[in-house]
Design an enzyme around this catalytic site. Structure first.
Site, PDB file in Angstrom:
ATOM      1  N   LYS A  57     -10.858  -9.565   1.235  1.00 39.51           N
ATOM      2  CA  LYS A  57     -11.006  -9.247   2.672  1.00 39.51           C
ATOM      3  C   LYS A  57     -10.786  -7.762   2.946  1.00 39.51           C
ATOM      4  O   LYS A  57      -9.770  -7.184   2.518  1.00 39.51           O
ATOM      5  CB  LYS A  57      -9.999 -10.092   3.450  1.00 39.51           C
ATOM      6  CG  LYS A  57     -10.053  -9.956   4.965  1.00 39.51           C
ATOM      7  CD  LYS A  57      -9.063 -10.937   5.597  1.00 39.51           C
ATOM      8  CE  LYS A  57      -9.105 -10.984   7.096  1.00 39.51           C
ATOM      9  NZ  LYS A  57      -8.185 -11.992   7.650  1.00 39.51           N
ATOM     10  N   ASN A  74      -8.769 -18.454   9.975  1.00 39.51           N
ATOM     11  CA  ASN A  74      -7.555 -18.986  10.621  1.00 39.51           C
ATOM     12  C   ASN A  74      -7.434 -18.204  11.919  1.00 39.51           C
ATOM     13  O   ASN A  74      -6.952 -17.059  11.913  1.00 39.51           O
ATOM     14  CB  ASN A  74      -6.305 -18.699   9.768  1.00 39.51           C
ATOM     15  CG  ASN A  74      -6.168 -19.622   8.575  1.00 39.51           C
ATOM     16  OD1 ASN A  74      -5.525 -20.661   8.642  1.00 39.51           O
ATOM     17  ND2 ASN A  74      -6.768 -19.230   7.460  1.00 39.51           N
ATOM     18  N   ASN A  79      -6.352 -10.954   0.324  1.00 34.85           N
ATOM     19  CA  ASN A  79      -6.817 -12.163   0.995  1.00 34.85           C
ATOM     20  C   ASN A  79      -8.227 -12.415   0.449  1.00 34.85           C
ATOM     21  O   ASN A  79      -9.182 -11.766   0.869  1.00 34.85           O
ATOM     22  CB  ASN A  79      -6.802 -11.936   2.513  1.00 34.85           C
ATOM     23  CG  ASN A  79      -7.023 -13.207   3.288  1.00 34.85           C
ATOM     24  OD1 ASN A  79      -7.584 -14.167   2.770  1.00 34.85           O
ATOM     25  ND2 ASN A  79      -6.604 -13.222   4.541  1.00 34.85           N
ATOM     26  N   CYS A 109     -12.681 -14.293   7.455  1.00 31.23           N
ATOM     27  CA  CYS A 109     -12.176 -14.355   8.829  1.00 31.23           C
ATOM     28  C   CYS A 109     -12.514 -13.143   9.685  1.00 31.23           C
ATOM     29  O   CYS A 109     -13.609 -13.029  10.180  1.00 31.23           O
ATOM     30  CB  CYS A 109     -10.668 -14.634   8.823  1.00 31.23           C
ATOM     31  SG  CYS A 109     -10.092 -15.096  10.465  1.00 31.23           S
ATOM     32  N   GLU A 125      -0.884  -9.580   8.677  1.00 28.69           N
ATOM     33  CA  GLU A 125      -1.799  -9.396   7.531  1.00 28.69           C
ATOM     34  C   GLU A 125      -1.729  -7.987   6.955  1.00 28.69           C
ATOM     35  O   GLU A 125      -1.880  -7.790   5.758  1.00 28.69           O
ATOM     36  CB  GLU A 125      -3.229  -9.739   7.937  1.00 28.69           C
ATOM     37  CG  GLU A 125      -3.447 -11.233   8.046  1.00 28.69           C
ATOM     38  CD  GLU A 125      -4.903 -11.604   7.938  1.00 28.69           C
ATOM     39  OE1 GLU A 125      -5.574 -11.213   6.971  1.00 28.69           O
ATOM     40  OE2 GLU A 125      -5.385 -12.296   8.853  1.00 28.69           O
ATOM     41  N   GLU A 128     -10.355 -19.919   4.839  1.00 30.77           N
ATOM     42  CA  GLU A 128      -9.525 -18.773   4.399  1.00 30.77           C
ATOM     43  C   GLU A 128      -8.130 -19.295   4.021  1.00 30.77           C
ATOM     44  O   GLU A 128      -7.599 -20.170   4.718  1.00 30.77           O
ATOM     45  CB  GLU A 128      -9.381 -17.803   5.579  1.00 30.77           C
ATOM     46  CG  GLU A 128      -8.403 -16.666   5.371  1.00 30.77           C
ATOM     47  CD  GLU A 128      -8.116 -15.881   6.665  1.00 30.77           C
ATOM     48  OE1 GLU A 128      -8.124 -16.476   7.768  1.00 30.77           O
ATOM     49  OE2 GLU A 128      -7.879 -14.669   6.562  1.00 30.77           O
TER      50      GLU A 128
END
Ligand code: CDT
Length: 313
Positions: A127, A197, A110, A172, A146, A47
């Site tokens: 994402k 991550n 993302n 993720c 995020e 990611e």
């Protein structure tokens, strides 16, 4: 004809905040060459693989924030990856922060892409499950911003006919949610690719700190087995800008078994021979959705018991 795909999982060690794209891409190229040398058809990167994971600190200046994002894909900095893919005849999965303009509005995602052996982009995923919060937590040792930096992905979970099978992606935190696997499972997915991550310390749930690696594998092994699919997951690992992150990048079979795993917290490639036909027996028997799922009952049970989301409103 058997559908055997050799897949390399390319874990990255930490990326310094000051490390430029050119240097990161040289690391990615070395991993790709290693994977190709081991006979891989496809290599899977983590990611947000082109920069340090900037969600872990507050970036107040918009130009600085933009500098962590790719404004086009491919772009000159990553072009060598696409050229190497063509030269080595190897596909790749790459996670990156994407900046785009939609209907006149700046949007940030993302994102991950799947690139074919010919160096052409096969598919893109954005994402959906963004962890953390939008406002900084000054008391925390590092941030999880995020929800501040990214929009929720708007491309759903498509599955692409590629590499001789059906391939899907998640990013993720998506891997912790059964829905992510099931939406693709319902489309017959045979290979799910993802990067992560993941800090070893969760300031909001410190009691789980010793369980990071266990939970990482637990969710993916269950998702693979319950949907009869291979899962390949690449970490950005090690101590990055003061945040310690888990490794144990892995390749998981449709049986739920781990068949390959990284053993360091640095740049490392592990490879497995993935027989896509192994998915079939799970999809046709124990997890034959058409024959055994009972969707019509699930809603009824929730209604009758009054069950609902009692926590985390
Ligand atoms: N990048 C990312 O989504 N990380 C989250 C951290 C959650 S806090 C344990 C993850 O789910 O791994």
């Amino acid at each position: 004809m058997p559908r055997i795909l050799t897949v390399g999982v390319a874990q990255l060690g930490p990326i310094a905040r000051t490390e430029n794209r050119q240097h990161v891409v040289s690391r990615l190229l070395a991993l790709m060459e290693g994977a190709a040398h081991m006979g891989s058809d496809l290599v899977v990167y983590p990611e947000a693989a082109l920069t340090a994971f900037f969600g872990h600190w507050l970036v107040a200046d918009e130009d600085e924030l933009d500098s962590y994002f790719e404004h086009a894909m491919p772009n000159p900095a990553v072009q060598p990856l696409f050229e190497a893919a063509r030269r080595l005849h190897i596909g790749f999965h790459l996670g990156y922060a994407e900046l785009t303009v939609e209907n006149g509005d700046k949007r940030r995602f993302n994102t991950s892409i799947l690139v074919g052996r010919d160096g052409a982009i096969v598919g893109k995923y954005r994402k959906i499950h963004l962890p953390g919060y939008a406002e900084p937590h000054p008391e925390a040792p590092f941030q999880n911003l995020e929800k501040r930096y990214f929009d929720v992905g708007n491309l759903g979970w498509p599955v692409w006919e590629a590499f001789g099978g059906r391939v899907g992606m998640m990013v993720c935190n998506d891997r912790r949610w059964p829905e992510a696997y099931r939406v693709m499972g319902l489309q017959g997915v045979e290979l799910i690719l993802l990067g992560y991550n993941t800090p070893t310390h969760d300031p909001s749930m410190p009691q789980t700190d010793g369980l990071g690696n266990f939970h990482n594998h637990l969710v993916m092994q269950a998702g693979a087995y319950q949907n009869g699919t291979w899962v390949v997951a690449a970490a950005k690992a090690g101590l990055e800008e003061g945040v310690e992150m888990i490794g144990q990048s892995c390749i998981i079979a449709p049986s739920g078994e781990l068949v390959a795993q990284c053993s360091t917290l640095g740049d490392e490639v592990q490879v497995a021979r993935c027989d896509l036909d192994l998915c079939t027996s799970y999809k046709e028997n124990i997890f034959n959705f058409a024959r055994h799922r009972r969707c019509e009952h699930y809603g009824l049970i929730v209604e009758r018991t009054g069950a609902g989301p009692v926590l985390g409103r």
